[in-house]
Design an enzyme around this catalytic site. Structure first.
Site, PDB file in Angstrom:
ATOM      1  N   TYR A   1      -8.372  -5.903  -4.210  1.00 36.46           N
ATOM      2  CA  TYR A   1      -7.831  -5.320  -2.978  1.00 36.46           C
ATOM      3  C   TYR A   1      -6.461  -5.924  -2.656  1.00 36.46           C
ATOM      4  O   TYR A   1      -5.489  -5.204  -2.403  1.00 36.46           O
ATOM      5  CB  TYR A   1      -8.808  -5.586  -1.836  1.00 36.46           C
ATOM      6  CG  TYR A   1      -8.334  -5.166  -0.471  1.00 36.46           C
ATOM      7  CD1 TYR A   1      -8.409  -3.839  -0.061  1.00 36.46           C
ATOM      8  CD2 TYR A   1      -7.829  -6.103   0.428  1.00 36.46           C
ATOM      9  CE1 TYR A   1      -7.983  -3.462   1.203  1.00 36.46           C
ATOM     10  CE2 TYR A   1      -7.408  -5.728   1.696  1.00 36.46           C
ATOM     11  CZ  TYR A   1      -7.484  -4.407   2.082  1.00 36.46           C
ATOM     12  OH  TYR A   1      -7.059  -4.036   3.331  1.00 36.46           O
TER      13      TYR A   1
ATOM     14  N   SER B   1      -1.936  -6.411   3.985  1.00 37.49           N
ATOM     15  CA  SER B   1      -2.984  -7.341   4.408  1.00 37.49           C
ATOM     16  C   SER B   1      -2.621  -8.766   4.004  1.00 37.49           C
ATOM     17  O   SER B   1      -1.952  -8.985   2.987  1.00 37.49           O
ATOM     18  CB  SER B   1      -4.290  -6.939   3.732  1.00 37.49           C
ATOM     19  OG  SER B   1      -5.235  -7.985   3.799  1.00 37.49           O
TER      20      SER B   1
ATOM     21  N   LYS C   1      -2.832  -4.011  -2.556  1.00 36.06           N
ATOM     22  CA  LYS C   1      -1.941  -4.052  -1.386  1.00 36.06           C
ATOM     23  C   LYS C   1      -0.579  -4.637  -1.783  1.00 36.06           C
ATOM     24  O   LYS C   1       0.460  -4.159  -1.320  1.00 36.06           O
ATOM     25  CB  LYS C   1      -2.573  -4.879  -0.264  1.00 36.06           C
ATOM     26  CG  LYS C   1      -3.740  -4.171   0.439  1.00 36.06           C
ATOM     27  CD  LYS C   1      -3.267  -2.957   1.229  1.00 36.06           C
ATOM     28  CE  LYS C   1      -4.368  -2.277   2.013  1.00 36.06           C
ATOM     29  NZ  LYS C   1      -3.928  -0.995   2.606  1.00 36.06           N
TER      30      LYS C   1
END
Lengths: 329, 329
Positions: free
Chosen positions: B150, B126, B154
């Site tokens: 997050y 991402s 990632k």
């Protein structure tokens, strides 16, 4: 101040504990040390504060929880499986270098959630987080693309440190350490060993092998400077790190030829004559993949300092390891 | 070709499975699909190959081992705890997004060590791996410093993917997906939701809320382009990735004002009149921390493509989600 050093039996950990015993930090004296490693570390001679030594497995949650129960003010995480072993043994490297770091941070988190404890956490990262296709001089904004499992594990440690710092669980700072030269002690099997060997051995009248071309360039600093980085990280104002707690440390970009010229200046041609050139294509190839120079603007602006000549690195070695005298050359 | 999609019940996973059913890949048709997610995914209508569907917990080693036992040729790892939830629940985010990815790679490693199986592994990363202080346009060499858990997870997934690829355990490629717009379905609570909402709702005659200033710039692409990235990753020549398997995907850098102008061009002023400006300082602050534009040279040179106008993104939505017709405006 209560300082915990995890990895206190290693070369840097031992020297750092000795430094804390010999000289107060900028923010005050260390009154208590907890020294831990896989083998039982030694309390430095002359330390007059409280000291505990522990043999711990950083991959054991219970051992980590027990280690942290005394809630030190500053935690130095220097423990790691080194590069060669992490490459040879994938599971062991990830277990110690990734899981161990995460266990430490999570054990702090559990205690933090209970009583708000937010220790300073100094993480020894490495220039090995850089690899592959990089420029001659690596700036502070350059992407981290490690080409070893060790570098990968250190890069992951940096990311965890940054996230746990951002969340207010620790006051984190990560220091990307350069190659340490002149590394004291016996020659070892590390591919980087010759950078120290070609100085250390001739200074005591012994022959040293040089496996790479003289124009090989590398980024290195003295053990003394590395200890200085760790000391500075104990008390510096961490708010100045902004949202990036991991820093490339300053060092000296120098060629093997420049190392040898400095050795000749300090110890004469009888020393440099002890360097024997035995080209080794494998070592040359490994070393060719390593970063040659950095532009560590952030670390310099934050007060980290290192030698600016290789002669100074040799003189630091003579002072710190040879009692300030050259007897064998 | 046997394809496993982990995360097959999500918006992208579902559309990707439908695309594989409808149209062969460049390298040939998909003859078998294994579709897995936390909830049981559906087999796409019209698929005439073999299909299995499984509900699995990616944090369960046994479930992962069972999932991989059929040794698919290509594994798509799209499963993740999303940004908001990973921020709210640290343990759950790390368990699924970090441990889940590592479990998958390690389960492949165990099988690889037994019989040499080396599947292609496509990892959905991402743009959230970038954060903090970055330039207006982020190049391929720019450092990854995520500012969410997050994004951290990632970024760690990218590092693991690169190391396991370098070691020859998987044939890895990581795709940093941009914000997807126009996201079909109902409005949701995601901070980025309005980028889609201000197009999707007016196109069916509904009011939409715009919480940020019109000059807000963001990086987005259509679901159709995202599916194109996943399709291209199935069969492209991975040797061209060199030692960096993770890529920032192409997309369009566009302001909200440009989105609205394109909407007016496609659907007229009755559509844009349905956008109601209700400033929300919290959402504006979150969005201000997101990357606004990339210069994804590597991905473009490797054949990844995306829309170059926002009008094309709206038209793709009308074709793919509204049967090609505007009935409500």
């Amino acid at each position: 101040m209560h300082v915990l050093i995890l990895g206190a039996a290693g070369m840097i950990g031992r020297k750092f504990a000795e430094s804390l015993a010999a000289q107060p930090l900028d923010g005050g004296a260390v009154t208590r040390m907890t020294l831990a490693d896989v083998v039982l570390p030694q309390v430095p001679a002359g330390f007059d504060g409280a000291a505990e030594t522990l043999a711990v497995d950083v991959a054991s949650p219970d051992a980590i929880t027990a280690l942290l129960s005394s809630q030190p003010d500053v935690i130095y995480h220097l423990a790691a499986i080194v590069s060669g072993e992490a490459e040879a043994n994938l599971e062991k490297g990830y277990k110690v270098n990734l899981d161990g770091t995460r266990l430490l941070l999570d054990a702090i988190r559990h205690q933090h959630d209970r009583d708000g404890w937010t220790p300073r956490f100094v993480f020894a990262s490495s220039n090995a987080v850089f690899g592959g296709d990089f420029p001659d001089v690596i700036g502070d904004d350059y992407i981290v693309t490690p080409q070893t499992s060790y570098g990968t594990q250190k890069a992951i440690g940096e990311l965890l440190l940054a996230d746990y710092t951002r969340r207010g669980i620790v006051q984190g700072i990560g220091l990307r350490l350069p190659t340490i030269c002149v590394r004291p002690g016996k020659p070892n099997a590390a591919a980087s060993g010759f950078f120290s060997g070609i100085i250390r051995e001739p200074l005591v009248g012994l022959e040293a092998i040089l496996p790479v071309p003289d124009d090989t360039r590398h980024w290195m600093t003295s053990p003394r400077s590395a200890i200085g980085f760790l000391r500075h990280a104990a008390t510096m104002d961490l708010t100045r790190l902004g949202d990036r707690p991991n820093l490339s440390m300053p060092a000296l970009s120098v060629t093997v030829a420049e190392q040898i010229a400095a050795l000749e200046k300090v110890a004469g041609p009888r020393a440099t004559a002890l360097i024997r050139r035995v080209p080794d294509a494998t070592i040359a190839r490994i070393v060719a993949g390593w970063a040659r120079a950095f532009d560590p603007k952030r670390a310099l602006s934050l007060g980290f300092t290192a030698e600016t000549s290789f002669e100074a690195i040799i003189r630091a070695h003579i002072e710190d390891e040879l009692g300030g005298e050259l007897r064998h050359v």
